[in-house]
Design a protein around this motif. Structure first.
Motif, PDB file in Angstrom:
ATOM      1  N   GLY A  36       0.808  -1.212   0.000  1.00 28.14           N
ATOM      2  CA  GLY A  36       0.000   0.000   0.000  1.00 28.14           C
ATOM      3  C   GLY A  36       0.839   1.257   0.000  1.00 28.14           C
ATOM      4  N   MET A  37       1.974   1.211   0.683  1.00 28.18           N
ATOM      5  CA  MET A  37       2.831   2.387   0.766  1.00 28.18           C
ATOM      6  C   MET A  37       3.594   2.638  -0.527  1.00 28.18           C
ATOM      7  N   THR A  38       3.643   1.679  -1.428  1.00 22.41           N
ATOM      8  CA  THR A  38       4.342   1.889  -2.695  1.00 22.41           C
ATOM      9  C   THR A  38       3.445   2.584  -3.717  1.00 22.41           C
ATOM     10  N   LYS A  39       2.155   2.677  -3.441  1.00 22.44           N
ATOM     11  CA  LYS A  39       1.196   3.290  -4.361  1.00 22.44           C
ATOM     12  C   LYS A  39       1.124   4.795  -4.141  1.00 22.44           C
ATOM     13  N   ASP A  40       0.745   5.509  -5.187  1.00 21.82           N
ATOM     14  CA  ASP A  40       0.580   6.957  -5.109  1.00 21.82           C
ATOM     15  C   ASP A  40      -0.871   7.256  -4.745  1.00 21.82           C
ATOM     16  N   HIS A  41      -1.100   7.660  -3.497  1.00 26.66           N
ATOM     17  CA  HIS A  41      -2.446   7.953  -3.010  1.00 26.66           C
ATOM     18  C   HIS A  41      -2.649   9.451  -2.811  1.00 26.66           C
ATOM     19  N   THR A  42      -1.880  10.270  -3.527  1.00 33.46           N
ATOM     20  CA  THR A  42      -1.993  11.715  -3.364  1.00 33.46           C
ATOM     21  C   THR A  42      -3.224  12.242  -4.090  1.00 33.46           C
ATOM     22  N   TRP A  43      -3.667  13.426  -3.692  1.00 32.99           N
ATOM     23  CA  TRP A  43      -4.799  14.063  -4.366  1.00 32.99           C
ATOM     24  C   TRP A  43      -4.443  14.399  -5.802  1.00 32.99           C
ATOM     25  N   ASP A  44      -3.176  14.737  -6.058  1.00 31.52           N
ATOM     26  CA  ASP A  44      -2.762  15.033  -7.433  1.00 31.52           C
ATOM     27  C   ASP A  44      -2.989  13.830  -8.331  1.00 31.52           C
ATOM     28  N   HIS A  45      -2.618  12.661  -7.843  1.00 25.56           N
ATOM     29  CA  HIS A  45      -2.799  11.437  -8.632  1.00 25.56           C
ATOM     30  C   HIS A  45      -4.283  11.139  -8.843  1.00 25.56           C
ATOM     31  N   ALA A  46      -5.072  11.309  -7.796  1.00 25.85           N
ATOM     32  CA  ALA A  46      -6.516  11.081  -7.914  1.00 25.85           C
ATOM     33  C   ALA A  46      -7.128  12.051  -8.919  1.00 25.85           C
ATOM     34  N   ALA A  47      -6.704  13.306  -8.888  1.00 25.98           N
ATOM     35  CA  ALA A  47      -7.223  14.303  -9.825  1.00 25.98           C
ATOM     36  C   ALA A  47      -6.873  13.928 -11.259  1.00 25.98           C
ATOM     37  N   GLU A  48      -5.671  13.436 -11.487  1.00 25.71           N
ATOM     38  CA  GLU A  48      -5.273  13.000 -12.831  1.00 25.71           C
ATOM     39  C   GLU A  48      -6.176  11.872 -13.318  1.00 25.71           C
ATOM     40  N   GLN A  49      -6.490  10.949 -12.427  1.00 32.75           N
ATOM     41  CA  GLN A  49      -7.366   9.840 -12.812  1.00 32.75           C
ATOM     42  C   GLN A  49      -8.773  10.336 -13.154  1.00 32.75           C
ATOM     43  N   TYR A  50      -9.302  11.254 -12.365  1.00 34.79           N
ATOM     44  CA  TYR A  50     -10.620  11.821 -12.653  1.00 34.79           C
ATOM     45  C   TYR A  50     -10.613  12.572 -13.978  1.00 34.79           C
ATOM     46  N   GLU A  51      -9.553  13.329 -14.243  1.00 32.93           N
ATOM     47  CA  GLU A  51      -9.453  14.039 -15.511  1.00 32.93           C
ATOM     48  C   GLU A  51      -9.476  13.058 -16.680  1.00 32.93           C
ATOM     49  N   GLN A  52      -8.784  11.932 -16.528  1.00 32.15           N
ATOM     50  CA  GLN A  52      -8.769  10.916 -17.585  1.00 32.15           C
ATOM     51  C   GLN A  52     -10.172  10.351 -17.814  1.00 32.15           C
ATOM     52  N   ILE A  53     -10.903  10.107 -16.752  1.00 29.83           N
ATOM     53  CA  ILE A  53     -12.264   9.588 -16.877  1.00 29.83           C
ATOM     54  C   ILE A  53     -13.142  10.582 -17.627  1.00 29.83           C
ATOM     55  N   PHE A  54     -13.038  11.871 -17.275  1.00 29.32           N
ATOM     56  CA  PHE A  54     -13.839  12.884 -17.965  1.00 29.32           C
ATOM     57  C   PHE A  54     -13.454  12.993 -19.432  1.00 29.32           C
ATOM     58  N   GLU A  55     -12.172  12.885 -19.735  1.00 33.75           N
ATOM     59  CA  GLU A  55     -11.741  12.917 -21.140  1.00 33.75           C
ATOM     60  C   GLU A  55     -12.359  11.755 -21.906  1.00 33.75           C
TER      61      GLU A  55
END
Length: 65
Positions: A36-55
């Motif tokens: 779990g600690m090796t994953k990127d759980h930052t808000w920046d990463h989450a925002a990038e994923q949401y942007e991809q979904i909207f695209e």
């Protein structure tokens, strides 16, 4: 630990299962924490994923009538 349906009883069951896993399977729990600690759980990463979904939603609009 996922649970369904979303009820108090099922949530308590999931919490008890997690606590039992922690107590009875320490090496597995430690591996879970390390993975779990090796994953990127930052808000920046989450925002990038949401942007991809909207695209994708704008490119492939399956619900447009």
């Amino acid at each position: 630990w996922a649970f369904s349906p979303l009820t108090v009883d099922k949530m308590l069951w999931a919490l008890r299962t997690a606590m039992s896993t922690f107590r009875e399977h320490k090496p597995s729990w430690e591996g879970l924490m390390k993975r779990g600690m090796t994953k990127d759980h930052t808000w920046d990463h989450a925002a990038e994923q949401y942007e991809q979904i909207f695209e994708w939603a704008f490119v492939d609009q399956p619900y447009v009538m």
